[in-house]
Enzyme design. Sequence first.
Site: not given
Ligand code: DMJ
Length: 620
Positions: A484, A595
């Site tokens: 992580e 994202t």
């Molecule tokens: C997802 O939900 C998206 O990529 C977000 O921007 C960050 N975290 C998670 C994946 O790790």
Amino acid sequence: MVFRKLPGVSASGMGLRLSQKFVFLLFLSGLVTLCFGALFFLPDSVRLKRIFLSKTETQPVTVGSGSENDAREHLKRPKDQEHPRKPPVSHEATEERLAGGKAQEDLTLSRSKTESASERATSPDHGANSDTFSYKKFKRCLLKHPLGRDNGKPSDPKTNERREKVKEMMKFAWDNYKRYAWGKNELRPLTRNGHIGNMFGGLRGASVIDSLDTLYIMGLMEEYNDAKEWVQTSLDLNSNGEASLFEVNIRYVGGLLSAYYLTGEELFKNKAVELGEKLLPAFNTPTGIPRGVINLGSWGWASAGSSILAEFGTLHLEFVHLTELSSNPIYTEKVMNIRKLLNKIEKPHGLYPNFLSPVSGNWVQHHVSIGGLGDSFYEYLIKSYLMSDKTDDDAKKMYYSALEAIEANLVQKSPGGLTYMAEWRGGILDHKMGHLACFSGGMIGIGADDGAPEKRQHYLDLAAEITHTCHESYARSATKLGPEAFRFDGGAEATATRLSDRYYILRPEVIESYMYMWRLTHDPKYREWGWEAVEALEEHCRVESGFSGIRDVYTMTVSHDNMQQSFFLSETLKYLYLLFSDDDLLPLEDWVFNTEAHPLPIIRKSFFSGECYGLSIPFQ
Ligand code: DMJ
């Protein structure tokens, strides 16, 4: 000629008595009132109301500085609209060519079940009114078919085999979700049940919504149709709980928007807009900066305290598309208001801290990071620019100056020569990089071409270096999956030093950067690195009934966390599939990924002029 005045008759041309005139006027005003009132009973009364009534009567009020002008500015036609880039082609000719070519027909019909449904739902003159979104027109504005020539199938058999493997992983993950957790948000693969959690305010089916576009692009049509049916019959948006504005936006709104753009199913558009409306009260703060948590039931925000940069800064792409589809400028106004404030506020060393007060509009503390809390804000700046067909110059300026500040303050080289992004706490560097920050290889890569000419190669090199570092964080673990967070101090180089940083929860960011770097460079190492990740996922995360995160990437006797995250279906597997596909599957000339890896189309300049030339160009 002289008019002779007759007794009892007025001298006006109408020849009416005063009392007659009065009755006539009374009748006329009654008629006008009646017509106006009837507007409210017409089917599309919302739009008409918007035309006839003032804005404040139909839209939630934004407290704080108005951004209407900015929003209009962003949406208004570009200057070159009057001079289309290519010679005008008549609508009919375009349609004919589109329908005529065999190859084109195959591509258009390759997802026939959904396509024909959407054609039915979209009446022939849908979109004739320039105020209404036209799916047909949108399709004509694409430069390439979204699914490519042969659904992106690579000609190289080994790559194709790898792609098939990823598809099998998706089917396995989906089938188990469907079997044990149908309609819940995530699958718990060890206990074989569903997880609801508290991020989505009572909304259900996060894995369904997150999977729609992945299933569709992989050609898993039976599964896609099951997912669509679930949305139709069971997605209930009238929930009544506290939800993360950010998570609902990127997963639900993003997933529905992308499903709509890929399939043309009105259902997805309607649900996206309906949900979008429910998010608007989050912006009712003194500054217009939304709070992080919203109560979907009571139409108000729920959280107190600061708003997070990566949360309020990750709404732009989806909200601009909500405006596109609903013809309601309010969504764009809301996000332009955020941008306006961020543009104005003083930034320490040009950096954007992670916390901001939605009440005062001031930074709350000076913690800066490209990983969690900050990450997708930067991503959405460059993607806003790209999604606007490179017309959103404010987003461009903000992105490149933020990147400059990041390079000057956060980018570091380890003693072993690894480039990384440190975190910044009031001027002091924390030499740690989160898995989340690994998306930045891809981000810097896709932005390289639009940087200053003398910086382009530099950006591409930086993107490659960051991606290399992130690969190292995988390569240096026993499981070949990354932790992580990894550190670059106390003798550590791209490894986690704390127990609490050793877990891997099926996150996509490293693979996301492999995918972008592959598309940008075609260096085969990115596909090899992606395959290493597939093998590691299969070996350590695949369990009998799905995929699970693991608690410690440094031990071979893995302990599973019993959670198949919805972003594994939406992002990790989609990016892997794209990595092993040809570039014409969801080509970057036409699409930006939100994202959560939901593809959203670039809004072409030509969209405003009504002339599109994209798909009318036959494939070579
Ligand atoms: C997802 O939900 C998206 O990529 C977000 O921007 C960050 N975290 C998670 C994946 O790790």
